[in-house]
Design an enzyme around this catalytic site. Structure first.
Site, PDB file in Angstrom:
ATOM      1  N   LYS A   1      -6.083  -4.165  -4.891  1.00 26.54           N
ATOM      2  CA  LYS A   1      -5.000  -5.056  -5.836  1.00 26.54           C
ATOM      3  C   LYS A   1      -4.857  -6.608  -5.276  1.00 26.54           C
ATOM      4  O   LYS A   1      -4.162  -7.284  -6.089  1.00 26.54           O
ATOM      5  CB  LYS A   1      -3.482  -4.424  -5.426  1.00 26.54           C
TER       6      LYS A   1
ATOM      7  N   SER B   1      -5.875   7.886  -2.614  1.00 28.35           N
ATOM      8  CA  SER B   1      -6.582   7.847  -3.797  1.00 28.35           C
ATOM      9  C   SER B   1      -8.124   7.647  -3.536  1.00 28.35           C
ATOM     10  O   SER B   1      -8.793   8.073  -4.669  1.00 28.35           O
ATOM     11  CB  SER B   1      -6.174   6.608  -4.625  1.00 28.35           C
TER      12      SER B   1
HETATM   13  N1  PMP Z   1      -5.198   3.677  -5.461  1.00 28.82           N
HETATM   14  C1  PMP Z   1      -3.940   2.944  -4.721  1.00 28.82           C
HETATM   15  C2  PMP Z   1      -3.838   3.283  -3.484  1.00 28.82           C
HETATM   16  C3  PMP Z   1      -3.341   1.995  -5.626  1.00 28.82           C
HETATM   17  O1  PMP Z   1      -2.476   1.314  -5.066  1.00 28.82           O
HETATM   18  C4  PMP Z   1      -3.840   1.634  -7.063  1.00 28.82           C
HETATM   19  C5  PMP Z   1      -2.908   0.824  -7.761  1.00 28.82           C
HETATM   20  N2  PMP Z   1      -1.640   1.597  -8.229  1.00 28.82           N
HETATM   21  C6  PMP Z   1      -4.711   2.478  -7.488  1.00 28.82           C
HETATM   22  C7  PMP Z   1      -5.585   3.458  -6.635  1.00 28.82           C
HETATM   23  C8  PMP Z   1      -5.523   2.216  -9.217  1.00 28.82           C
HETATM   24  O2  PMP Z   1      -5.814   1.002  -9.258  1.00 28.82           O
HETATM   25  P1  PMP Z   1      -5.526   0.601 -10.623  1.00 28.82           P
HETATM   26  O3  PMP Z   1      -4.081  -0.059 -11.021  1.00 28.82           O
HETATM   27  O4  PMP Z   1      -6.477  -0.617 -10.749  1.00 28.82           O
HETATM   28  O5  PMP Z   1      -5.744   1.631 -11.683  1.00 28.82           O
END
Ligand code: PMP
Length: 311
Positions: A42, A259
């Site tokens: 991010k 994630s």
């Molecule tokens: N994994 C984590 C740990 C995140 O904080 C985020 C962002 N919310 C994402 C994946 C997904 O990324 P994006 O917002 O670009 O879809």
């Protein structure tokens, strides 16, 4: 070099052990976004949205940066705000991990908590209410609707992967939160080679415990989401994402966030399917952050389930 110049250009590591059962012509690499100064993917969109706000004249010195965030964007905004001298106010669900809250506070951000039961959507709505009450006071990057979010990935994440794979990438996998990573990186890669398959890794149910991710159909759909970018979606259960996250640490030495486990689980499902069809592949999966922030959460604390919106 200043701190903000260190955002991006993250390394890509090949997974050697969890892929032993696969044929040699199937390669999985992880792009390790934990190497960004704020510790996550991010940093890229946060920097782009802030720079864009300054250029448009929407972010001036008297304004406070306000956004709803699952944590990593908050950390990135708080870090960049501190580096550039802006006040930052963040709205997040009350059940975001304690580590994340403390990190944001350490950067001097002011935190407002929304109802944990309402997940990330509750934070979005509460943040809107605060903004509407006094619009002139705030700059709201609005990561769910700001084109600068996917653009950050189109301009940096995508070109880095293309460069680091020497254009040989065949499949790109990203999990879905705001969808910025998948949409922006996917757009760049498709433009570079339309044959590249763009795969979204998604929690398989609205009630899941994969922090940072959204089950798109049952959520407020982000304005930046572009369903034409991905060729397919692979659903991943919370248990599977946790199991793979734990294995990444034990078998690969990668202390990753949940994630990453979701993206890696999707990479394994895809690889097994390609192997069965006798195909070769060069898969790159985004690993959005490291595991440090989750050490006290169920993924590493021995519990297996955690029914909450994945914020
Ligand atoms: N994994 C984590 C740990 C995140 O904080 C985020 C962002 N919310 C994402 C994946 C997904 O990324 P994006 O917002 O670009 O879809």
């Amino acid at each position: 070099m200043n701190l903000l110049d260190l955002i991006g250009n993250t390394p890509q590591a090949r997974l050697r052990n969890m892929t032993r059962h696969l044929p040699e012509n199937i390669v999985i690499e992880a792009k390790l976004e934990c190497f960004n100064p704020g510790g996550s993917v991010k940093d890229r969109p946060a920097l782009k949205m802030i720079r864009d706000g300054i250029e448009r004249g929407a972010l001036t010195e008297d304004k406070t940066i306000l956004d709803s965030t699952s944590g990593n964007t908050g950390i990135a905004l708080a870090m960049i705000g501190a580096a550039l001298g802006y006040r930052v106010r963040l709205v997040m669900p009350g059940n975001v991990s304690d580590e994340r809250k403390r990190i944001c506070r350490a950067f001097g951000a002011d935190l407002i908590f929304s109802d944990p039961l309402e997940g990330s959507d509750g934070a979005i709505i509460h943040c809107r209410e605060i903004y509407e009450m006094d619009k002139s006071r705030y700059f709201k990057p609005d990561q769910y609707n700001n084109p600068a979010n996917p653009l950050a990935h189109e301009e940096t994440t995508g070109p880095e992967i293309w460069r680091d794979t020497c254009g040989k990438i065949t499949h790109f996998i990203a999990s879905l939160g705001t969808t910025g990573t998948l949409v922006g990186t996917g757009r760049f890669l498709k433009r570079s080679n339309p044959e590249i398959q763009i795969v979204a890794a998604e929690p398989d149910s609205p009630f899941h415990g994969i922090e940072g991710l959204k089950h798109i159909e049952s959520s407020i759909v982000p304005g930046i989401y572009d369903a034409t970018v991905h060729d397919e979606k692979i659903g991943v259960s919370t248990e599977r994402a946790y199991e793979i996250t734990q294995r990444l640490a034990r078998e690969e030495g990668i202390l990753a966030g949940q994630s990453c486990g979701c993206a890696m689980a999707a990479a394994l499902t895809l690889s097994e399917r390609l192997a069965a069809a006798g195909k070769s592949a060069y898969i790159v999966a985004i690993f959005p952050d490291g595991g440090e922030k989750y050490l006290t959460t169920p993924v590493f604390s021995g519990e297996t389930m955690h029914f909450a919106d994945g914020i």
